[in-house]
Write a protein that holds these residues in place. Structure first.
Motif: not given
Length: 458
Positions: A268-274, A366-380, A424-428
């Motif tokens: 939907g448009k709201n999950p896409q905007a989020a 909620k997506l930013l919580l997942v983003a917080a976790v992958f900061q280190i692996s994304d950086s490496i 959306s959390m599953g996508v991330w």
């Protein structure tokens, strides 16, 4: 080995990387400003910019990825003090980037009808198409700018691309304000106004970096008196052999984040905007790692030219270490402010869209919580990729990146990103898995290659 052997490099690494970070953040800031200003118009408009930019991200990944071939060649030539090789690398790189920019513009322009086949919200598609018509043209100056940027980075002159990008951002903000909302005597154009701002600012960016480089003693002989159409087939082949795998590496990574946009659109448009909000915020922290990645590419390329392989390995590890420290800081910020940051993007006084806005902010937090976790692996993973490009090792990393994102990451996003699963959390969760596997596999590759070089040199 003492930790001080790594930390003593922090100051120089930061001096080299900081302008690149600011320049890369400048590219992302264009999107950040577009998103915030367009977000005031409504969630459908924000989702439309997200959908339009998903096509742009794919094209940009190919162009920017290809252009990275120029940096290690310039860095190695600079280390060897070989001006002729350096100028030839730049000229051929500029030619190929110009051709690629035109081809990517045509690809995006004629790919617009695909939007109707992607099961995206119809109102979002109809808003996105006129936006994409204009913003696609900006690919040409953007990829040409990348050729100048990568050349400048290769000479360790990382400030000039930063200056050009800052100027472009100032122009973009002013034009967005004028064109989106009909201010300063301009007509009100909505999201099409954002596309005009992006296009004009990118043309100015190219003109300004050429002006700066052509007036500097170290670089002016490289960027002036270029016989653009007198080409050496061997040099073209060398850049293509380096550039295409690098382009595919970046394409595989950007494509999975683009797939996240499309998968979110199915919800939907709201999950896409989020998704767009969380993606925009996490891409800004990623640009810091990308800046350090360029520093890794340049310094590893210099040491390769000097054949100092022990130093090469030590310097690379010092950059990895600094990157992990910064990524940890960003992870903490995302965790602490995950509910506040999405509020930057939407109009709290918009009563008509209040329910939609509230849902978007809840999902994004909620997506930013997942983003917080992958900061280190994304950086490496991006830091090690930079070091491997400095070694001019691109083909095996391309395969490793494909496995990480499309054999591991995407299937997880697909299966967990449905409404009946984690949405959306599953996508991330898929993004998190892909980035983590990439970080592990790429570091193993770097460790193997540098050990081999050190042993062969003894």
């Amino acid at each position: 080995m003492k930790i001080s052997n790594y930390t003593k490099e922090f100051k120089y690494n930061w001096q080299l990387a900081a302008p690149v970070m600011l320049g890369m953040l400048g590219h992302t800031f264009v999107s950040f400003v577009d998103n915030i200003m367009v977000g005031q118009l409504g969630t459908a408009q924000l989702a439309a910019v997200s959908l339009g930019n998903s096509f742009m991200f794919i094209a940009m990944s190919l162009g920017i990825g290809f252009s990275t071939a120029i940096t290690p060649l310039i860095a190695e030539a600079d280390g060897e003090q070989n001006f002729i090789n350096g100028k030839s690398s730049f000229k051929h790189g500029l030619f190929l980037c110009t051709v690629l920019g035109i081809l990517l513009f045509l690809l995006v322009f004629f790919a617009k009808p695909v939007m109707y086949l992607m099961k995206q919200p119809l109102d979002v598609v109809e808003l996105a198409i006129p936006y994409l018509d204009l913003v696609a043209v900006s690919l040409i100056p953007l990829i040409v700018f990348q050729a100048f940027k990568q050349f400048s980075d290769g000479l360790s002159m990382t400030k000039y691309p930063m200056y050009a990008t800052i100027l472009a951002n100032i122009i973009n903000v002013i034009l967005n304000y004028a064109f989106i909302f009909g201010k300063l005597g301009m007509p009100e154009m909505g999201i099409v106004g954002a596309a005009y701002g992006t296009l004009i600012s990118r043309v100015v960016m190219v003109a300004h970096i050429w002006y700066l480089l052509s007036n500097n003693d170290k670089s002016k002989n490289y960027v002036t008196k270029i016989k653009f159409f007198i080409l050496d087939k061997l040099m073209l082949k060398k850049i293509i052999d380096l550039g295409m795998p690098s382009a595919m590496q970046m394409f595989f990574e950007v494509a999975i984040f683009t797939a996240a946009i499309w998968l979110s659109g199915l919800l939907g448009k709201n999950p896409q905007a989020a998704n767009q909000i969380a993606l925009n915020l996490s891409s800004m922290t990623f640009m810091v790692a990308t800046g350090l990645s360029v520093a890794a590419m340049v310094r590893v390329g210099n040491q390769k030219g000097l054949k100092k392989y022990l130093e090469l390995r030590r310097i690379a590890h010092s950059i990895f270490f600094l990157g992990i420290i910064l990524a940890t800081v960003f992870a903490i910020l995302f965790l602490v402010f995950h509910t506040q940051l999405p509020k930057l993007y939407l109009d709290h006084n918009d009563v008509e869209n209040a329910i939609d806005n509230r849902e978007v902010m809840q999902i994004a937090s909620k997506l930013l919580l997942v983003a917080a976790v992958f900061q280190i692996s994304d950086s490496i993973q991006v830091l090690v990729l930079g070091a491997l490009r400095g070694l001019q090792d691109v083909k095996v990393p391309m395969v490793l990146v494909f496995i990480s994102y499309w054999v591991v990451g995407f299937p997880i996003s697909w299966f967990l990103g449905k409404n009946e699963a984690f949405a959306s959390m599953g996508v991330w969760f898929g993004l998190l898995a892909g980035l983590t596997v990439a970080a592990i596999l790429l570091y193993i590759r770097f460790h193997f290659l540098t050990k081999k070089l050190i042993l062969s040199n003894n």
